[in-house]
Design a protein around this motif. Structure first.
Motif, short mmCIF file in Angstrom:
data_model
loop_
_atom_site.label_atom_id
_atom_site.label_comp_id
_atom_site.label_asym_id
_atom_site.label_seq_id
_atom_site.Cartn_x
_atom_site.Cartn_y
_atom_site.Cartn_z
N HIS A 107 0.82 -1.21 0.00
CA HIS A 107 0.00 0.00 0.00
C HIS A 107 0.85 1.26 0.00
CE1 HIS A 107 -3.77 -2.08 0.07
NE2 HIS A 107 -3.25 -2.90 0.96
N ALA A 108 2.02 1.22 0.63
CA ALA A 108 2.94 2.37 0.57
C ALA A 108 3.39 2.60 -0.87
CB ALA A 108 4.14 2.14 1.48
N ARG A 110 1.68 1.79 -3.58
CA ARG A 110 0.52 2.33 -4.32
C ARG A 110 0.31 3.80 -4.01
NH1 ARG A 110 -3.47 -2.91 -3.81
NH2 ARG A 110 -2.38 -4.14 -5.39
N GLN A 111 0.52 4.20 -2.76
CA GLN A 111 0.42 5.61 -2.40
C GLN A 111 1.51 6.42 -3.10
OE1 GLN A 111 0.51 5.68 1.87
NE2 GLN A 111 -1.63 5.03 2.05
N ALA A 112 2.69 5.85 -3.22
CA ALA A 112 3.78 6.54 -3.92
C ALA A 112 3.41 6.78 -5.38
CB ALA A 112 5.07 5.73 -3.83
N GLU A 113 2.73 5.83 -6.02
CA GLU A 113 2.29 6.02 -7.41
C GLU A 113 1.35 7.21 -7.52
OE1 GLU A 113 0.47 2.52 -9.05
OE2 GLU A 113 2.24 1.29 -8.65
N VAL A 114 0.40 7.30 -6.59
CA VAL A 114 -0.58 8.40 -6.61
C VAL A 114 0.13 9.73 -6.36
CG1 VAL A 114 -2.59 9.38 -5.44
CG2 VAL A 114 -2.51 6.93 -5.96
N LEU A 115 1.01 9.77 -5.37
CA LEU A 115 1.74 11.01 -5.08
C LEU A 115 2.62 11.44 -6.26
CD1 LEU A 115 2.75 10.39 -1.36
CD2 LEU A 115 1.15 12.11 -2.21
N ASN A 116 3.28 10.48 -6.90
CA ASN A 116 4.10 10.82 -8.07
C ASN A 116 3.25 11.43 -9.17
OD1 ASN A 116 6.50 9.97 -6.91
ND2 ASN A 116 6.39 7.92 -7.79
N ASN A 136 7.97 3.34 -6.12
CA ASN A 136 6.64 2.76 -6.00
C ASN A 136 6.64 1.24 -6.06
OD1 ASN A 136 7.20 2.41 -8.67
ND2 ASN A 136 5.57 3.72 -9.43
#
Length: 169
Positions: A107-108, A110-116, A136
């Motif tokens: 999940h970290a 996946r969150q990195a993908e969204v933030l990027n 990610n």
């Protein structure tokens, strides 16, 4: 025959050092290495690109951390027995690592993908638009962890079996 001193660890001058004379440790490191090498080929199979950076990268198929801990657990279980306390400790450790890989770390990532993606959409004048992209590929999907566990089981079993036939328990 090896002389055991210092709590069963062999000193450097008397046979192989304890760090390489432990079938459990060697099984774990071998399973990790097999999984890391396999990542190069699974990445090539899915993307068509040969990326040797996968040898040292995290994430992807199979999970090398899972292979490491399951290889250790398998070897310890074979050597010490499945009802030993040390096997139970290794098994719990393995389960925690596998849960973490498919939970928190996945999940970290996946969150990195969204933030990027959000950072890429910022105007060029925004201070955060110059920031480095987050990694990610942190965690694993359940199939990646499952295959890592199979790699650890197979490598741990094969290595321990060869170890026993060559050098004894």
């Amino acid at each position: 025959k090896r002389v055991a001193r210092w709590g069963g660890m062999s000193p450097l001058g008397m046979g192989p050092p304890a760090i390489i004379s432990s079938p459990a440790l060697v099984s774990a490191l071998l399973a990790f290495t097999v999984a890391q090498v396999a990542k190069v080929f699974t990445h090539w199979h899915t993307t068509g690109k040969l990326d040797y950076g996968r040898l040292v990268g995290s994430g992807g198929m199979p999970s090398s951390h899972t292979a490491l801990v399951v290889g250790l657990t398998t070897s310890v279980g074979l050597k010490e027995s499945l009802d030993s306390s040390i096997f139970a400790m290794c098994l719990v450790f393995s389960l925690v690592v596998m849960y973490d890989a498919t939970g928190v770390r996945l999940h970290a990532g996946r969150q990195a993908e969204v933030l990027n993606q959000m950072i890429m959409e910022l105007p060029a004048t925004h201070p955060a638009s110059e920031s480095r992209p987050l990694r990610n590929s942190l965690g694993h999907t359940p199939p990646e962890v499952g295959v890592g566990a199979i790699v650890g089981l197979v490598v741990g079993y094969l290595h321990y079996s060869i170890w026993i036939t060559q050098w004894g328990p």
